[in-house]
Motif scaffolding. Structure first.
Motif, PDB file in Angstrom:
ATOM      1  N   HIS A  81       7.611  -0.643  12.862  1.00  0.00           N
ATOM      2  CA  HIS A  81       6.600  -1.255  12.008  1.00  0.00           C
ATOM      3  C   HIS A  81       6.941  -2.733  11.834  1.00  0.00           C
ATOM      4  CE1 HIS A  81       3.203  -1.010   9.437  1.00  0.00           C
ATOM      5  NE2 HIS A  81       3.843  -1.113   8.284  1.00  0.00           N
ATOM      6  N   ASP A  97       0.813  -1.223   0.000  1.00  0.00           N
ATOM      7  CA  ASP A  97       0.000   0.000   0.000  1.00  0.00           C
ATOM      8  C   ASP A  97       0.850   1.278   0.000  1.00  0.00           C
ATOM      9  OD1 ASP A  97       0.543  -0.888   2.724  1.00  0.00           O
ATOM     10  OD2 ASP A  97      -0.793   0.693   3.423  1.00  0.00           O
ATOM     11  N   HIS A  98       2.189   1.104  -0.060  1.00  0.00           N
ATOM     12  CA  HIS A  98       3.086   2.265  -0.148  1.00  0.00           C
ATOM     13  C   HIS A  98       3.967   2.227  -1.390  1.00  0.00           C
ATOM     14  CE1 HIS A  98       2.280   3.636   4.059  1.00  0.00           C
ATOM     15  NE2 HIS A  98       1.797   2.399   4.068  1.00  0.00           N
TER      16      HIS A  98
HETATM   17 ZN   LIG Z   1       3.035  -0.834   6.306  1.00  0.00          ZN
END
Ligand SMILES: [Zn+2]
Ligand SMILES: [Zn+2]
Length: 245
Positions: A137, A65-66
């Protein structure tokens, strides 16, 4: 010259009406992209950006998603007559892109200059001075501090509330920080409002991004919670929102 920030995507990996996946653009002397999740290419065109003139893409981490619109962006740049693209990202970015490009052999026509960054590294590019810090993360991830002519923007990428990211953001005019879920979600690897407010200090203004669908309908209370704790203006970002610094 002022710095113009455009939030291209304020969403996540789960489809959420109105929120494309993570991406933001910064325009000053040059044009930089931070993250490039699915939908970024469409949002760039909706924002009126000149894709061939993008100078570089900085990835916070390599989650889909990045990063999933990076190859489409590079291909679009090539198709529009500008074949070269500079990509910065955390450790592993080079191997990730080599493997991704191997699945599309015809894309070897594109010149891609890749530079991996580690926490504490800095890059000067097109009038921007960019430095990075380590995020918390599930994979190696960076947050970025971007300075240009006395203006400073910080972008957390995906992270739990982190002292290193807070320190990186210290003194910034604008902090764009992920806030994935509203209270009272208990989560790791991402941020919720109360913990964010406890961690961040000394920024001029905060815009929340990276909202999961569970945040829908709670945007106002999320912003108020962070604002109460930090005593600075806070808002929930929206796709295609322009912020002049
Ligand atoms: Zn992430
Ligand atoms: Zn994400």
């Amino acid at each position: 010259m002022a710095v113009k920030v455009t939030l291209l995507g304020t969403g996540v990996g789960i489809p959420h009406s109105g929120r494309s996946q993570s991406s933001l653009m910064m325009e000053g002397q040059g044009t930089l992209l931070f993250d490039c999740g699915a939908g970024s290419l469409l949002r760039l065109s909706q924002a009126g950006a000149m894709v061939p003139q993008l100078d570089a893409v900085f990835l916070t981490h390599l989650h889909l998603d990045h990063s999933s619109d990076l190859l489409p962006l590079a291909n679009a740049k090539y198709l529009m007559g500008e074949g070269e693209i500079r990509v910065f990202g955390p450790e592993g970015t080079e191997l990730f892109l080599q493997r991704s490009l191997a699945a599309y052999p015809y894309l070897n026509r594109m010149a891609m200059e890749i530079q991996e960054l580690a926490p504490g590294d800095g890059v000067d590019l097109k009038g921007f001075s960019i430095s990075c810090a380590g995020a918390i993360h599930s994979v190696t991830a960076l947050g970025y501090r971007i300075e240009s002519q006395g203006n400073t923007v910080a972008y957390s990428g995906d992270t739990e509330p982190s002292g290193e990211i807070a320190e990186m953001a210290s003194g910034a005019d604008l902090l764009i920080h992920e806030c994935s879920f509203p209270e009272p979600y208990q989560i790791t690897n991402h941020t919720t409002p109360v913990r964010l407010a406890e961690t961040i200090q000394d920024v001029g203004r905060i815009v929340l991004t990276h909202l999961y669908p569970q945040a829908a309908g709670h945007e106002g209370e999320m912003a108020r919670t962070v604002a109460m704790g930090t005593k600075v203006p806070v808002e929930v970002g929206r796709d295609l929102q322009i912020i002049d610094i």
